[in-house]
Design an enzyme around this catalytic site. Structure first.
Site, PDB file in Angstrom:
ATOM      1  CE  LYS A 204     -10.843   8.127  29.993  1.00 31.16           C
ATOM      2  NZ  LYS A 204     -11.330   8.323  28.628  1.00 31.16           N
ATOM      3  NE  ARG A 214      -4.152   7.201  25.970  1.00 30.61           N
ATOM      4  CZ  ARG A 214      -3.782   7.891  27.026  1.00 30.61           C
ATOM      5  NH1 ARG A 214      -2.496   8.160  27.204  1.00 30.61           N
ATOM      6  NH2 ARG A 214      -4.671   8.322  27.889  1.00 30.61           N
ATOM      7  NE  ARG A 226      -6.512  10.648  26.410  1.00 24.83           N
ATOM      8  CZ  ARG A 226      -6.235  10.937  25.152  1.00 24.83           C
ATOM      9  NH1 ARG A 226      -5.981  12.182  24.802  1.00 24.83           N
ATOM     10  NH2 ARG A 226      -6.181   9.989  24.252  1.00 24.83           N
ATOM     11  CD  GLU A 242     -15.127  15.084  37.664  1.00 23.03           C
ATOM     12  OE1 GLU A 242     -16.221  15.178  37.093  1.00 23.03           O
ATOM     13  OE2 GLU A 242     -14.125  15.731  37.310  1.00 23.03           O
ATOM     14  CE  LYS A 257     -11.453   4.167  30.098  1.00 25.14           C
ATOM     15  NZ  LYS A 257     -11.727   4.930  28.939  1.00 25.14           N
ATOM     16  CB  SER A 283      -6.574  -1.405  26.526  1.00 26.32           C
ATOM     17  OG  SER A 283      -5.970  -0.227  27.032  1.00 26.32           O
TER      18      SER A 283
HETATM   19  C1  PBG Z   1     -11.087   8.099  25.110  1.00 27.56           C
HETATM   20  C2  PBG Z   1     -11.026   6.798  25.811  1.00 27.56           C
HETATM   21  C3  PBG Z   1      -9.882   6.126  26.306  1.00 27.56           C
HETATM   22  C4  PBG Z   1     -10.348   4.885  26.761  1.00 27.56           C
HETATM   23  C5  PBG Z   1     -11.722   4.845  26.567  1.00 27.56           C
HETATM   24  N1  PBG Z   1     -12.127   6.040  26.011  1.00 27.56           N
HETATM   25  C6  PBG Z   1      -8.463   6.492  26.258  1.00 27.56           C
HETATM   26  C7  PBG Z   1      -7.963   7.628  27.003  1.00 27.56           C
HETATM   27  O1  PBG Z   1      -8.661   8.299  27.750  1.00 27.56           O
HETATM   28  O2  PBG Z   1      -6.788   7.917  26.802  1.00 27.56           O
HETATM   29  C8  PBG Z   1      -9.488   3.790  27.329  1.00 27.56           C
HETATM   30  C9  PBG Z   1     -10.035   2.393  27.206  1.00 27.56           C
HETATM   31  C10 PBG Z   1      -9.055   1.310  27.431  1.00 27.56           C
HETATM   32  O3  PBG Z   1      -7.884   1.539  27.774  1.00 27.56           O
HETATM   33  O4  PBG Z   1      -9.457   0.148  27.263  1.00 27.56           O
HETATM   34  N2  PBG Z   1     -11.308   9.227  25.843  1.00 27.56           N
END
Ligand code: PBG
Length: 332
Positions: A204, A214, A226, A242, A257, A283
């Site tokens: 990720k 968010r 993050r 990972e 992701k 998103s």
């Molecule tokens: C939480 C999480 C996130 C997403 C999925 N789980 C946000 C982030 O890591 O800031 C993002 C999903 C998306 O953007 O559709 N840890």
């Protein structure tokens, strides 16, 4: 005869022959997207009486428990393979207490979904604390503001057990803490959930494409970002490491992701992984296509199907997408 060159040359070779008409093109298509490959991420919010539209994700909402159930039934009827549930609690605190509260919003919603659609599709729970902490980070903080890795692991193990207890068929840790899969596996086994699989968000990246999420999950970090726990977009080797670590810790499935800007990672992970590979059309990818389509700059439905096909072509078995229900209907 290989694609690398020993093929016959023009005029004997005319690749266009196989492109003449939809029936031929369908017959020779190498990649298919099936509704059961798709997973729908959904948001459920505590304390609202009507669904709340997410402005940066047109067509998506924060659900009430009732509207969530209705949307889950629609997804099941369309043949969607799974749901990924995110909860938004009414109250947040430093340690994200709402996440493993047996009466918390996610647990309540998981119970609804497991009872109503659990036989038709796979009800999964995203496992993280960022929607539950007052500071918006994915775990409790140490002095200095870094997320305390090992303290967070204890919290994740407890959240996993609460989610499994509420009926989650799969838990999906997304916080990118070191050792999270091992801690969650041990927590689940201890609590008697040895049969509940873990879908690890293994690779990720710290991505700009999470922006709209968010707003949707109300989990923006209140300070900093993050990049102290999510991966650097520059790195490939780190993703493979990972994945290997998560598999060694007991991950039953792994995820990459975001997807679209990381299809090279999806392809490499798909080649290396001994377990099924998922990818998340996040998103920001959703928002880009919706925004361009709204301006008439892009054919929305074609873009949806084309991008989903690219994920499958890269080697992902499952694709998480906010269009899952609509795409499942388009693809049938
Ligand atoms: C939480 C999480 C996130 C997403 C999925 N789980 C946000 C982030 O890591 O800031 C993002 C999903 C998306 O953007 O559709 N840890």
């Amino acid at each position: 005869m290989t694609a690398s060159g020993n093929d016959a040359a023009f005029p004997a070779a005319r690749p266009r022959r196989l492109r003449r008409g939809p029936a031929l093109r369908r017959l020779v298509a190498e990649t298919r997207v099936l509704p059961r490959n798709l997973v729908l991420p959904m948001f459920v919010k505590e304390g609202i009486t009507e669904p709340v539209a997410i402005s940066s994700m047109p067509g998506q909402v924060q659900h009430t428990r009732d509207s969530l159930r209705k949307a889950a039934h629609e997804a099941a009827a369309a043949g969607v393979g799974g749901l990924m549930l995110f909860g938004i609690p009414a109250h947040k605190d430093e340690r994200g207490s709402g996440a493993d509260d047996p009466d918390g919003i996610v647990q309540a919603a998981l119970r609804d979904l497991a009872a109503e659609v659990g036989d038709d599709l796979v009800v999964m729970a995203d496992l993280c604390l960022c929607e539950y902490t007052s500071h918006g980070h994915c775990g409790p903080l140490e002095t200095g503001g870094h997320v305390d890795n090992d303290l967070t692991l204890e919290r994740y193990a407890s959240v996993a057990a609460a989610q499994a207890e509420a009926g989650a068929a799969v838990v999906a840790p997304s916080g990118m803490m070191d050792g999270q899969v091992a801690a969650i596996r041990a927590g689940l086994d201890r609590a008697g959930f040895g049969q509940v699989p873990i879908l690890a968000y293994a690779a990720k990246y710290a991505s700009s494409f999470y922006g709209p999420f968010r707003e949707a999950a109300e989990g923006a970090p209140q300070f900093g970002d993050r990049s102290g726990y999510q991966q650097d977009p520059a790195n490939v080797r780190e993703a493979l490491r990972e994945v290997a670590l998560d598999v060694a810790e007991g991950a039953d499935m792994v995820m990459v992701k975001p997807g679209l800007a990381y299809l090279d990672i999806v392809a490499k992970v798909a080649e290396a992984s001994p377990v099924p590979v998922s990818a998340y059309q996040v998103s920001g990818e959703y928002a880009m296509i919706e925004a361009a389509a709204e301006r008439g700059w892009i054919d929305r439905e074609r873009a949806i199907v084309e991008t989903l096909t690219s994920y499958r072509r890269a080697g992902a078995e499952q694709v998480l997408t906010y269009w899952a229900t609509e795409a499942a209907l388009l693809l049938r």
